[in-house]
Design a protein around this motif. Sequence first.
Motif, PDB file in Angstrom:
ATOM      1  N   LYS A  75       0.822  -1.207   0.000  1.00  0.00           N
ATOM      2  CA  LYS A  75       0.000   0.000   0.000  1.00  0.00           C
ATOM      3  C   LYS A  75       0.861   1.265   0.000  1.00  0.00           C
ATOM      4  N   LYS A  76       1.965   1.224   0.709  1.00  0.00           N
ATOM      5  CA  LYS A  76       2.845   2.387   0.783  1.00  0.00           C
ATOM      6  C   LYS A  76       3.543   2.665  -0.548  1.00  0.00           C
ATOM      7  N   HIS A  77       3.757   1.619  -1.342  1.00  0.00           N
ATOM      8  CA  HIS A  77       4.554   1.756  -2.561  1.00  0.00           C
ATOM      9  C   HIS A  77       3.738   1.592  -3.845  1.00  0.00           C
ATOM     10  N   GLY A  78       2.420   1.679  -3.741  1.00  0.00           N
ATOM     11  CA  GLY A  78       1.578   1.597  -4.935  1.00  0.00           C
ATOM     12  C   GLY A  78       1.553   0.233  -5.591  1.00  0.00           C
ATOM     13  N   LEU A  79       1.792  -0.826  -4.813  1.00  0.00           N
ATOM     14  CA  LEU A  79       1.821  -2.184  -5.346  1.00  0.00           C
ATOM     15  C   LEU A  79       0.676  -3.033  -4.803  1.00  0.00           C
ATOM     16  N   TYR A  80      -0.306  -2.364  -4.201  1.00  0.00           N
ATOM     17  CA  TYR A  80      -1.457  -3.069  -3.642  1.00  0.00           C
ATOM     18  C   TYR A  80      -2.569  -3.132  -4.686  1.00  0.00           C
ATOM     19  N   ILE A  81      -3.132  -4.331  -4.868  1.00  0.00           N
ATOM     20  CA  ILE A  81      -4.216  -4.543  -5.831  1.00  0.00           C
ATOM     21  C   ILE A  81      -5.442  -5.038  -5.067  1.00  0.00           C
ATOM     22  N   PRO A  82      -6.496  -4.231  -4.956  1.00  0.00           N
ATOM     23  CA  PRO A  82      -7.679  -4.663  -4.199  1.00  0.00           C
ATOM     24  C   PRO A  82      -8.444  -5.761  -4.937  1.00  0.00           C
ATOM     25  N   THR A  83      -9.238  -6.498  -4.193  1.00  0.00           N
ATOM     26  CA  THR A  83     -10.005  -7.595  -4.787  1.00  0.00           C
ATOM     27  C   THR A  83     -10.962  -7.102  -5.864  1.00  0.00           C
ATOM     28  N   SER A  84     -11.406  -5.855  -5.768  1.00  0.00           N
ATOM     29  CA  SER A  84     -12.327  -5.305  -6.763  1.00  0.00           C
ATOM     30  C   SER A  84     -11.698  -5.214  -8.147  1.00  0.00           C
ATOM     31  N   LYS A  85     -10.366  -5.307  -8.217  1.00  0.00           N
ATOM     32  CA  LYS A  85      -9.660  -5.212  -9.495  1.00  0.00           C
ATOM     33  C   LYS A  85      -9.306  -6.577 -10.087  1.00  0.00           C
ATOM     34  N   TRP A  86      -9.599  -7.655  -9.374  1.00  0.00           N
ATOM     35  CA  TRP A  86      -9.188  -8.964  -9.868  1.00  0.00           C
ATOM     36  C   TRP A  86      -9.838  -9.306 -11.206  1.00  0.00           C
ATOM     37  N   ASP A  87     -11.100  -8.966 -11.382  1.00  0.00           N
ATOM     38  CA  ASP A  87     -11.781  -9.315 -12.629  1.00  0.00           C
ATOM     39  C   ASP A  87     -11.214  -8.572 -13.836  1.00  0.00           C
TER      40      ASP A  87
END
Length: 247
Positions: A75-87
Amino acid sequence: MVGRYGRKVIDALFKRWTKRIPICAELASKREADCDRSHIGVFEIGLSSEQHGDHQQSTRLDAQEISSQLIDTAKKHGLYIPTSKWDDFGERKKEPSGESIIYFNSNNNEVIKVRNPMAKAVIKQLNARNIIYEHLIHNILFPNTRYRFLGISEDLDGVRIILSQPYISDKFILPNNSLIDGYLIDGLGMKPENRFFYGNDYIAITDVSPTGDNVLYDGDKLYFIDPIIKFKRPAREALDYYYALLK
């Protein structure tokens, strides 16, 4: 997917090749390994490299702590992908693999794996500190199916590591055991440890049976798609060992 009859036809066409064409094992280049390592550099900070034995696994608390650390860092480094983006990854396969939810991106001809790194922890005898490094070892040993690190996500039970991998055609055939032995034993210098594992002092590899579909053969090369890698020593020690072999 190729039906059973189609698979038999393909196997028959390649049968004579599997007995006479040698398989060469190739490690990744130092440049490729450095690139892969740089992609996860921010996650290495603060991860302990303490020694652990072959049978020592992380406790549930260890896994929760490492999961939280990786998620916070992402999250701090812009590498977090939320579950809403999996599709957005592409078409989701109806059945997940043993440790991943899998999507197929037809535009890039690749698969995206939302991997639960602790799903096979018992088989891997896994220490949670090693989960961010598993794909690096895979990429060094099996560069023609190398993973690309995309980011970190989370689900109800913890961290997810998101990787992409080139799609390997299911029209390729299943290799025989001698071809797999040739790559792992003659090519990589591993030794059979029992019916299921090939290993050395640093790692062991399994889930590469010729009766499964995790290793495919195109008549020239073997493609190890998603073997299970068990660390016998801390992952950083294994990486140091293999980095020393790269050119």
